[in-house]
Design a protein around this motif. Structure first.
Motif, PDB file in Angstrom:
ATOM      1  N   PRO A 170       0.968  -1.217  -0.088  1.00  0.00           N
ATOM      2  CA  PRO A 170       0.084   0.072  -0.069  1.00  0.00           C
ATOM      3  C   PRO A 170       0.726   1.357  -0.054  1.00  0.00           C
ATOM      4  O   PRO A 170       1.958   1.217   0.446  1.00  0.00           O
ATOM      5  N   THR A 171       0.282   2.329  -0.507  1.00  0.00           N
ATOM      6  CA  THR A 171       0.983   3.542  -0.476  1.00  0.00           C
ATOM      7  C   THR A 171      -0.061   4.656   0.302  1.00  0.00           C
ATOM      8  O   THR A 171      -1.176   4.397   0.329  1.00  0.00           O
ATOM      9  N   VAL A 172       0.724   5.675   0.797  1.00  0.00           N
ATOM     10  CA  VAL A 172      -0.026   6.760   1.730  1.00  0.00           C
ATOM     11  C   VAL A 172       0.111   8.033   1.076  1.00  0.00           C
ATOM     12  O   VAL A 172       1.379   8.476   1.060  1.00  0.00           O
ATOM     13  N   THR A 173      -0.859   8.763   0.361  1.00  0.00           N
ATOM     14  CA  THR A 173      -0.594  10.029  -0.240  1.00  0.00           C
ATOM     15  C   THR A 173      -1.300  11.362   0.673  1.00  0.00           C
ATOM     16  O   THR A 173      -2.506  11.122   1.034  1.00  0.00           O
ATOM     17  N   ASP A 174      -0.397  12.192   1.108  1.00  0.00           N
ATOM     18  CA  ASP A 174      -0.965  13.098   2.090  1.00  0.00           C
ATOM     19  C   ASP A 174      -1.521  14.475   1.534  1.00  0.00           C
ATOM     20  O   ASP A 174      -1.449  14.237   0.197  1.00  0.00           O
ATOM     21  N   GLY A 175      -1.981  15.433   2.099  1.00  0.00           N
ATOM     22  CA  GLY A 175      -2.675  16.522   1.753  1.00  0.00           C
ATOM     23  C   GLY A 175      -1.905  17.500   0.552  1.00  0.00           C
ATOM     24  O   GLY A 175      -2.292  18.123  -0.150  1.00  0.00           O
ATOM     25  N   MET A 176      -0.483  17.129   0.576  1.00  0.00           N
ATOM     26  CA  MET A 176       0.258  18.039  -0.024  1.00  0.00           C
ATOM     27  C   MET A 176       0.783  17.164  -1.439  1.00  0.00           C
ATOM     28  O   MET A 176       1.539  17.719  -2.361  1.00  0.00           O
ATOM     29  N   GLY A 177      -0.039  15.813  -1.694  1.00  0.00           N
ATOM     30  CA  GLY A 177       0.315  15.215  -2.765  1.00  0.00           C
ATOM     31  C   GLY A 177       1.588  14.259  -2.607  1.00  0.00           C
ATOM     32  O   GLY A 177       2.210  13.709  -3.541  1.00  0.00           O
ATOM     33  N   ASN A 178       2.250  14.243  -1.482  1.00  0.00           N
ATOM     34  CA  ASN A 178       3.470  13.370  -1.412  1.00  0.00           C
ATOM     35  C   ASN A 178       2.787  12.052  -0.950  1.00  0.00           C
ATOM     36  O   ASN A 178       2.103  11.734  -0.253  1.00  0.00           O
ATOM     37  N   THR A 179       3.648  11.086  -1.521  1.00  0.00           N
ATOM     38  CA  THR A 179       3.361   9.643  -1.418  1.00  0.00           C
ATOM     39  C   THR A 179       4.223   8.911  -0.636  1.00  0.00           C
ATOM     40  O   THR A 179       5.459   8.868  -0.814  1.00  0.00           O
ATOM     41  N   ALA A 180       4.064   8.251   0.542  1.00  0.00           N
ATOM     42  CA  ALA A 180       4.691   7.489   1.227  1.00  0.00           C
ATOM     43  C   ALA A 180       4.618   5.921   1.104  1.00  0.00           C
ATOM     44  O   ALA A 180       3.419   5.534   0.822  1.00  0.00           O
ATOM     45  N   ASN A 181       5.643   5.058   1.185  1.00  0.00           N
ATOM     46  CA  ASN A 181       5.586   3.682   0.850  1.00  0.00           C
ATOM     47  C   ASN A 181       5.701   2.988   2.484  1.00  0.00           C
ATOM     48  O   ASN A 181       5.982   3.678   3.078  1.00  0.00           O
ATOM     49  N   VAL A 182       4.965   1.885   2.446  1.00  0.00           N
ATOM     50  CA  VAL A 182       4.954   1.148   3.749  1.00  0.00           C
ATOM     51  C   VAL A 182       6.255   0.417   3.971  1.00  0.00           C
ATOM     52  O   VAL A 182       6.589  -0.450   2.942  1.00  0.00           O
ATOM     53  N   LEU A 183       7.038   0.528   4.999  1.00  0.00           N
ATOM     54  CA  LEU A 183       8.081  -0.248   5.091  1.00  0.00           C
ATOM     55  C   LEU A 183       8.048  -1.469   5.990  1.00  0.00           C
ATOM     56  O   LEU A 183       8.683  -2.282   5.579  1.00  0.00           O
ATOM     57  N   CYS A 184       7.108  -1.391   6.779  1.00  0.00           N
ATOM     58  CA  CYS A 184       6.571  -2.459   7.736  1.00  0.00           C
ATOM     59  C   CYS A 184       5.265  -2.215   8.177  1.00  0.00           C
ATOM     60  O   CYS A 184       5.104  -1.549   8.723  1.00  0.00           O
ATOM     61  N   GLY A 185       4.260  -3.087   7.649  1.00  0.00           N
ATOM     62  CA  GLY A 185       2.883  -2.915   7.843  1.00  0.00           C
ATOM     63  C   GLY A 185       2.155  -3.871   8.673  1.00  0.00           C
ATOM     64  O   GLY A 185       2.716  -5.241   8.897  1.00  0.00           O
ATOM     65  N   ASN A 186       0.950  -3.643   9.071  1.00  0.00           N
ATOM     66  CA  ASN A 186       0.175  -4.519   9.851  1.00  0.00           C
ATOM     67  C   ASN A 186       0.702  -5.026  10.970  1.00  0.00           C
ATOM     68  O   ASN A 186       0.488  -6.126  11.650  1.00  0.00           O
TER      69      ASN A 186
END
Length: 205
Positions: A170-186
């Motif tokens: 999954p990816t997470v995109t913030d209000g400024m349009g920057n996208t973060a990747n999940v390094l370790c999830g769940n």
């Protein structure tokens, strides 16, 4: 602060030779609660193993802020949370939340962008810092599949983030349009599902 990052670099950690655990289940858990078997991502192998502090076994029974305090990927985040009066207690007392937790290198990137003085001022501004950190908390518990299914989630501080990708990445995109990747999830904790991400999320405006 300089010593808190533990030598992390602004780039995401390299993927291990073999995954620590299997990929997350494709179906979303109704309550967003995960187990150690659901944990995934290239940085999960950097967590302590067995029952050591910061390991999955150690973090699972603890409320989220307490659990994060032992995670070596999150030492800068933990320091920042500690700067805001009552925030750790607030996070620990929530019943079911999702936390996007920037790893140490993400804060290194912010520090490099802002400069040392502005970064220090941010850490000293409880209102601004508290709002920024609360923008990483969703007042509902999701696993990776649930996040991707939701597509958009509203943060505790207000404002939305957009979820993309797949439950396995999954990816997470913030209000400024920057996208973060999940390094370790769940990552399971007593009251939260945690996703270690590679950027600090910024709200719009």
């Amino acid at each position: 602060m300089d010593g808190e990052a533990g030598g992390a670099t602004p780039s995401a950690p390299a993927a291990p030779a073999a995954p620590m655990t299997s990929a997350p289940a494709a179906a979303a858990a109704a309550d967003g609660v995960t187990t150690n078997a659901d944990v995934f991502g290239p940085a999960c192998s950097q967590l302590p193993q067995g029952d050591e502090p910061g390991s999955l076994n150690s973090m699972g029974p603890q409320p989220v802020a307490t659990a994060a305090s032992t995670n070596p990927l999150l030492s800068t985040l933990v320091t920042a949370v500690g700067q805001v009066d009552g925030l750790a207690d607030t996070l620990n007392s929530q019943e079911a939340i999702t936390v996007f937790a920037p790893y140490n290198g993400a804060f290194d990137e912010v520090k490099a962008a802002l400069g040392d003085q502005a970064f220090t001022e941010l850490l000293g501004n409880q209102e601004q810092l508290g709002g920024l950190l609360s923008y990483h908390v969703v007042p509902k518990r999701y696993d990776a599949a649930g996040l991707v299914e939701a597509a958009t989630v509203t943060e505790l501080a207000g404002g939305d983030v957009t979820i993309g990708g797949t439950p396995e990445a999954p990816t997470v995109t913030d209000g400024m349009g920057n996208t973060a990747n999940v390094l370790c999830g769940n990552i399971p904790t007593e009251n939260a599902t945690v996703f270690v991400i590679d950027k600090v999320l910024m709200p719009a405006g």
